[in-house]
Design an enzyme around this catalytic site. Structure first.
Site, PDB file in Angstrom:
ATOM      1  N   ASN A 209       0.852  -1.198   0.000  1.00  0.00           N
ATOM      2  CA  ASN A 209       0.000   0.000   0.000  1.00  0.00           C
ATOM      3  C   ASN A 209       0.884   1.242   0.000  1.00  0.00           C
ATOM      4  OD1 ASN A 209       0.624   0.602   2.877  1.00  0.00           O
ATOM      5  ND2 ASN A 209      -0.532  -1.287   3.215  1.00  0.00           N
ATOM      6  N   ASP A 278      -3.797  -6.209   3.482  1.00  0.00           N
ATOM      7  CA  ASP A 278      -4.903  -7.041   3.961  1.00  0.00           C
ATOM      8  C   ASP A 278      -4.880  -8.456   3.403  1.00  0.00           C
ATOM      9  OD1 ASP A 278      -6.026  -5.018   5.534  1.00  0.00           O
ATOM     10  OD2 ASP A 278      -7.055  -4.157   3.816  1.00  0.00           O
ATOM     11  N   LYS A 288      -0.158 -19.712 -10.989  1.00  0.00           N
ATOM     12  CA  LYS A 288      -1.363 -19.167 -11.607  1.00  0.00           C
ATOM     13  C   LYS A 288      -1.032 -17.950 -12.452  1.00  0.00           C
ATOM     14  CE  LYS A 288      -4.400 -20.709  -7.852  1.00  0.00           C
ATOM     15  NZ  LYS A 288      -5.289 -21.589  -8.644  1.00  0.00           N
ATOM     16  N   PHE A 323      -5.322   2.667  14.219  1.00  0.00           N
ATOM     17  CA  PHE A 323      -5.567   3.726  13.251  1.00  0.00           C
ATOM     18  C   PHE A 323      -6.637   3.271  12.267  1.00  0.00           C
ATOM     19  CE2 PHE A 323      -2.106   5.929  14.991  1.00  0.00           C
ATOM     20  CZ  PHE A 323      -2.036   7.197  14.415  1.00  0.00           C
TER      21      PHE A 323
END
Length: 398
Positions: A209, A278, A288, A323
């Site tokens: 992120n 996450d 894959k 947070f």
């Protein structure tokens, strides 16, 4: 951060004396009042006029200067100082200070000081490693001096090893740590997580992120400046490491989970400021991708929920803050997180607010507890970190 504080900067006769000008400038920019005292040898490397210009004050070099503005110069300088900083500190001056020898203006002034004393040794590697120098450093530590470890690298004398004066920004950080806040968290253990985590898809790509770690690092630095024993578990970031903080570097969410759970039971305050990825690829995800790379088709599973674990395994008296970074429904979503994770406080912000997103020097947060909401205005992340710690300290005392 240093407004209203007076720093006595001692400059001694080493080649690194030129770096003291940059350090002096940085102290002044932090609004400190700086008095500079130079040894005679230091004036051979850099002119006192440089420091006159930077501080707006006369640099002191002579114990018997009849034109000095103070009646008893070294005593007046000592009494007005909140912190003494010797940078660079040569082996010769360190030896004098360790044994109470006061034969020039700098050592005479320091001997009269009862404030915080710091020194940044800088010298040839062999001089630094000499047992006599090490004994002198040990003596200074016993007398309460705070010594900033020299860096390793190529020295001006041509040698390679330990003895370089640290970057002036690092030295400034140590001064800020000592002077910027009262030590109201002395004796407390604080755990902070910061930065992103990275989940490898293949040897090239990862799931991560935009977190830069700035907010978590600000919290860790602020807690250290208030006297806390701080452990910072950090994902991969590209910012300066806070001084006086124990840092555990991690990469994946599992790494962070294991690092946090290993020490969480010992902590008084915990601030989870890390933006953990996450999801992570499941086994054989890379196969894959190879089969269908153009669409990046990968199977995912959720990563460990660190905050939920902390909330569910808290010890009595622990205060835990998480947070919440939202794009809408800030209060509602953050309150759900507060209840679901079983924590005491949520620091919430909307990443779409100007000045409150990733990578900024500022933040606008709302502190949410079970019975209150405190909306803080836009402020520096350092200020926001101290507001957050203030609230956690209040909750701890309640």
């Amino acid at each position: 951060m240093l407004e209203g504080k007076t720093v006595l900067l001692g400059v001694t006769g080493g080649i690194a004396a030129y770096k003291a000008a940059d350090l002096c400038s940085k102290l002044v920019k932090q609004h400190a009042d700086v008095n500079v005292v130079m040894t005679k040898n230091a004036t051979e490397f850099i002119s006192p006029r440089v420091f006159d210009s930077l501080t707006g004050r006369r640099t002191v070099t002579d114990t018997f200067d009849r034109n000095h503005e103070f009646h008893v110069g070294h005593i007046a300088l000592a009494e007005s100082s909140d912190l003494v900083l010797i940078a660079p500190a040569t082996a010769n001056v360190l030896a004098k200070l360790a044994h109470g020898i006061a034969d020039d203006m700098l050592t005479t002034t320091v001997l009269a000081c009862d404030c915080i004393k710091m020194a940044a040794p800088a010298m040839n590697t062999r001089m630094y490693e000499n047992p006599v120098t090490q004994d002198n450093l040990a003596a200074l530590r016993r007398y309460g001096w705070k010594l900033i470890e020299p860096d390793s690298g190529h020295l001006a004398c041509g040698a390679t090893g330990k003895g370089k004066l640290p970057d002036p920004q690092v030295i400034l950080s140590w001064v800020i740590r000592e002077l910027s806040h009262e030590k109201d968290m002395t004796g407390l253990k604080v755990l902070v997580t910061a930065g992103p985590t990275c989940e490898a898809i293949d040897p090239v790509r990862c799931i991560t992120n935009h977190s830069t770690g700035r907010m978590g690092y600000a919290v860790a630095s602020a807690a250290a400046s208030r006297g806390a024993d701080v452990t910072l578990v950090s994902g991969p970031v590209s910012i300066d490491r806070p001084v006086g903080v124990r840092i555990v570097d991690v990469v994946t969410a599992r790494d962070m989970f294991e690092a946090v759970t290993a020490v969480s039971g010992e902590q008084d305050l915990i601030v989870k400021a890390a933006a953990v990825a996450d999801y992570r690829p499941v086994e054989a995800a890379s196969d894959k991708i190879k089969k269908k790379d153009e669409n990046l088709s990968i199977a995912l599973e959720r990563t460990d929920d660190i905050l939920a674990y902390l909330g569910g395994h808290r010890r009595k008296g622990q205060i835990i803050c998480g947070f919440s970074m939202e794009t809408r429904d800030l209060i509602e979503n953050s309150r759900r997180k507060l209840e679901k994770k079983h924590v005491d406080l949520i620091a919430a912000n909307n990443v779409r607010d100007e000045g409150a997103g990733f990578g900024t020097e500022t933040n606008r947060i709302t502190l949410i507890s079970e019975n209150s909401e405190t909306h803080l205005p836009l402020m520096s992340k350092w200020e926001a970190a101290n507001c957050l710690l203030d609230r956690m300290m209040e909750m701890r005392k309640a």
